[in-house]
Design a protein around this motif. Sequence first.
Motif, PDB file in Angstrom:
ATOM      1  N   ILE A 274       0.734  -1.256  -0.089  1.00 25.19           N
ATOM      2  CA  ILE A 274      -0.439  -0.088   0.075  1.00 25.19           C
ATOM      3  C   ILE A 274       0.512   1.365   0.273  1.00 25.19           C
ATOM      4  N   SER A 275       1.911   0.929  -0.640  1.00 25.74           N
ATOM      5  CA  SER A 275       3.308   2.115   0.030  1.00 25.74           C
ATOM      6  C   SER A 275       3.759   2.675  -1.506  1.00 25.74           C
ATOM      7  N   ASP A 276       4.362   3.922  -2.032  1.00 20.77           N
ATOM      8  CA  ASP A 276       5.020   4.174  -3.072  1.00 20.77           C
ATOM      9  C   ASP A 276       6.495   3.625  -2.292  1.00 20.77           C
ATOM     10  N   GLU A 277       6.858   4.093  -3.769  1.00 24.07           N
ATOM     11  CA  GLU A 277       8.688   4.130  -3.068  1.00 24.07           C
ATOM     12  C   GLU A 277       9.614   4.685  -2.118  1.00 24.07           C
ATOM     13  N   ASP A 278       9.196   5.666  -2.661  1.00 21.74           N
ATOM     14  CA  ASP A 278       9.568   6.620  -0.582  1.00 21.74           C
ATOM     15  C   ASP A 278       8.936   5.895   0.446  1.00 21.74           C
ATOM     16  N   GLY A 279       7.853   5.182   0.292  1.00 20.94           N
ATOM     17  CA  GLY A 279       7.455   4.567   1.770  1.00 20.94           C
ATOM     18  C   GLY A 279       6.175   5.552   2.495  1.00 20.94           C
ATOM     19  N   ASN A 280       5.146   6.138   1.454  1.00 22.02           N
ATOM     20  CA  ASN A 280       3.997   6.832   1.986  1.00 22.02           C
ATOM     21  C   ASN A 280       2.987   5.758   1.547  1.00 22.02           C
ATOM     22  N   ILE A 281       1.740   6.113   2.129  1.00 23.48           N
ATOM     23  CA  ILE A 281       1.299   5.150   2.262  1.00 23.48           C
ATOM     24  C   ILE A 281       0.051   5.759   1.190  1.00 23.48           C
ATOM     25  N   ILE A 282      -1.054   5.043   0.336  1.00 20.96           N
ATOM     26  CA  ILE A 282      -0.844   5.450  -1.170  1.00 20.96           C
ATOM     27  C   ILE A 282      -3.020   5.163  -0.169  1.00 20.96           C
ATOM     28  N   PHE A 283      -3.738   6.077  -0.817  1.00 16.64           N
ATOM     29  CA  PHE A 283      -5.301   5.633  -0.726  1.00 16.64           C
ATOM     30  C   PHE A 283      -5.932   6.263  -1.267  1.00 16.64           C
ATOM     31  N   PRO A 284      -6.838   5.884  -2.288  1.00 21.63           N
ATOM     32  CA  PRO A 284      -6.911   4.314  -1.919  1.00 21.63           C
ATOM     33  C   PRO A 284      -6.281   3.522  -2.291  1.00 21.63           C
ATOM     34  N   TYR A 285      -6.014   2.197  -1.507  1.00 22.91           N
ATOM     35  CA  TYR A 285      -4.996   1.563  -1.436  1.00 22.91           C
ATOM     36  C   TYR A 285      -5.105   0.636  -2.867  1.00 22.91           C
ATOM     37  N   PRO A 286      -4.033   0.667  -3.617  1.00 26.53           N
ATOM     38  CA  PRO A 286      -3.674  -0.030  -4.996  1.00 26.53           C
ATOM     39  C   PRO A 286      -4.096  -0.965  -4.629  1.00 26.53           C
ATOM     40  N   ASP A 287      -4.754  -1.172  -6.787  1.00 26.93           N
ATOM     41  CA  ASP A 287      -5.445  -2.365  -7.103  1.00 26.93           C
ATOM     42  C   ASP A 287      -5.433  -2.521  -8.296  1.00 26.93           C
ATOM     43  N   SER A 288      -4.413  -3.269  -8.209  1.00 31.72           N
ATOM     44  CA  SER A 288      -3.337  -3.114 -10.250  1.00 31.72           C
ATOM     45  C   SER A 288      -3.766  -3.603 -11.448  1.00 31.72           C
ATOM     46  N   ASP A 289      -4.371  -4.953 -11.186  1.00 33.83           N
ATOM     47  CA  ASP A 289      -5.657  -5.614 -12.093  1.00 33.83           C
ATOM     48  C   ASP A 289      -7.464  -5.308 -11.593  1.00 33.83           C
ATOM     49  N   ASN A 290      -7.100  -4.006 -10.694  1.00 37.84           N
ATOM     50  CA  ASN A 290      -8.433  -3.311 -11.405  1.00 37.84           C
ATOM     51  C   ASN A 290      -9.642  -4.318 -11.402  1.00 37.84           C
ATOM     52  N   ASP A 291      -9.902  -5.616 -10.585  1.00 34.68           N
ATOM     53  CA  ASP A 291     -10.794  -6.347  -9.566  1.00 34.68           C
ATOM     54  C   ASP A 291     -12.002  -6.095  -8.977  1.00 34.68           C
ATOM     55  N   GLY A 292     -11.731  -4.480  -8.342  1.00 36.46           N
ATOM     56  CA  GLY A 292     -11.967  -4.411  -7.182  1.00 36.46           C
ATOM     57  C   GLY A 292     -11.410  -5.072  -5.519  1.00 36.46           C
ATOM     58  N   THR A 293     -10.623  -5.823  -5.847  1.00 36.15           N
ATOM     59  CA  THR A 293     -10.064  -6.331  -5.093  1.00 36.15           C
ATOM     60  C   THR A 293      -8.295  -5.859  -4.460  1.00 36.15           C
ATOM     61  N   PRO A 294      -8.126  -4.590  -3.761  1.00 42.33           N
ATOM     62  CA  PRO A 294      -6.921  -3.852  -3.662  1.00 42.33           C
ATOM     63  C   PRO A 294      -5.158  -5.140  -3.789  1.00 42.33           C
ATOM     64  N   ASP A 295      -4.533  -5.128  -3.548  1.00 39.79           N
ATOM     65  CA  ASP A 295      -3.139  -5.477  -3.910  1.00 39.79           C
ATOM     66  C   ASP A 295      -3.306  -5.799  -2.376  1.00 39.79           C
ATOM     67  N   TYR A 296      -3.344  -5.480  -1.197  1.00 35.04           N
ATOM     68  CA  TYR A 296      -3.026  -6.152   0.059  1.00 35.04           C
ATOM     69  C   TYR A 296      -3.433  -7.022   0.454  1.00 35.04           C
ATOM     70  N   LEU A 297      -4.895  -7.418  -0.402  1.00 35.74           N
ATOM     71  CA  LEU A 297      -5.666  -8.545   0.445  1.00 35.74           C
ATOM     72  C   LEU A 297      -6.280  -9.560  -0.885  1.00 35.74           C
ATOM     73  N   ASP A 298      -5.367  -9.104  -2.234  1.00 35.65           N
ATOM     74  CA  ASP A 298      -5.045 -10.178  -3.032  1.00 35.65           C
ATOM     75  C   ASP A 298      -4.320 -10.404  -3.534  1.00 35.65           C
ATOM     76  N   PRO A 299      -3.562 -11.819  -3.131  1.00 36.90           N
ATOM     77  CA  PRO A 299      -2.566 -12.758  -2.871  1.00 36.90           C
ATOM     78  C   PRO A 299      -1.953 -13.034  -5.015  1.00 36.90           C
ATOM     79  N   ASN A 300      -3.075 -12.962  -5.241  1.00 38.11           N
ATOM     80  CA  ASN A 300      -2.406 -12.904  -6.743  1.00 38.11           C
ATOM     81  C   ASN A 300      -1.435 -11.655  -6.961  1.00 38.11           C
TER      82      ASN A 300
END
Length: 301
Positions: A274-300
Motif C-alpha cells: 500500500i506504499s509508494d517507493e518512498d514509503g508513503n501510504i497510498i489511499f485508496p489502496y492500490p488495485d493493480s488489476d482493477n478487479d475491485g480487490t486491493p493488492d494487500y488483500l489479493d494474493p495474486n
Amino acid sequence: MKLNKFLFLYVLAGISLISCDKDDDSPEQVPPRDRGEQELTDQAALDAYLDTHFYNYEEFEAAPEGFDYKIKIDTINAANAGKTPLSESPLLETKNFDLEGVNYTYYVLKVREGASEQPQPKFSDSVYVSYEGTLLNRRTFDASQSPVWFDLTRTVTGFGLGITEFRGASGFEVQEDNTIEWNNDYGIGAVFLPSGLAYFNAFRETIPSYSPLVFAINLYGTNKADHDRDGIPSWREDLNEDQLLNNDDTDGDLMPNYADVDDDGDFIPTREEISDEDGNIIFPYPDSDNDGTPDYLDPNN
C-alpha cells in the motif's frame, strides 16, 4: 506539546479495567442459555432499572462549587419521588447491535458529548477514561477515578460501542506538580448493557453470569489504533463492517487482519503493498488489476 504526543506517554500504563478486559484469568463458565431468550430477560431488567433510577442531572444543570462532573445514579424512592427517571431523560438514546444472530438493545446516556473538534473513537481505538462499573443492584464491581488507557478490542463489546458516542477534551495543562488538569469539555455519560454485550454466561468474581452492566464514563482522549502497524488503521480492517475484528481473516491463517502484517498471505508485507517507493501510504489502496480487490488483500498481486 500536542495532546496526542502527551497521551502517548501513558499508553504503557496498561489496561486495568478488570470489568472489561477479555483476558481475565480463566473465568468460570456455566452452560450458555439461549441468547435471544436471555436478551428478553435482560431488557425487562434494564427497563425496570431505567424506570426506577435517576442520575444527578440537577448538579450538571447548575454545577455546585467543587463538582466533580461524574455521573451518580440513585434509586427513586419516597424521599425523592419527584426525580426524573433515566427512562424519561431526553439525553438517553436507544441503540441496537447485532451479535451472534441476536439484535441487542443497549442505552447511552449522553450528558456531554465532548469537545466538538475531537474525533469520536472508533470501536478499535484506544481511549483514556475514568469509569465506574456497577450491577443493576448498584453494587460497584470495578472503578478508576483517575483516567486509564483501554484498548477497545480488549473490552466487552458493549463498552466499546457505548464510548464511541463521545469525544475527548480539547486539551489539558500540566501543573507544577506534574499532575494533569483537563479542559472541562470532555465527554461524560453512561452505557447500560444487556449481558449479551457484556460477559453473558462467563462468571467473574464480582460479576455473576448473565448480568446486565452499567458503566459511568468520562472520556478524556483517544489514540487511533493500527495494531499491526501495517499502515492500515485497525477500523479499516473490519472488512465486513460488523464492528468486530476477529472474524476478518483474509488469508485464513487464524490471525485476523488487524493483527496480521501480511493480510493476503502472499509473503509481501501489507505495508509494502500500500506504499509508494518512498514509503508513503497510498489511499485508496492500490488495485493493480482493477478487479475491485486491493493488492494487500489479493494474493495474486
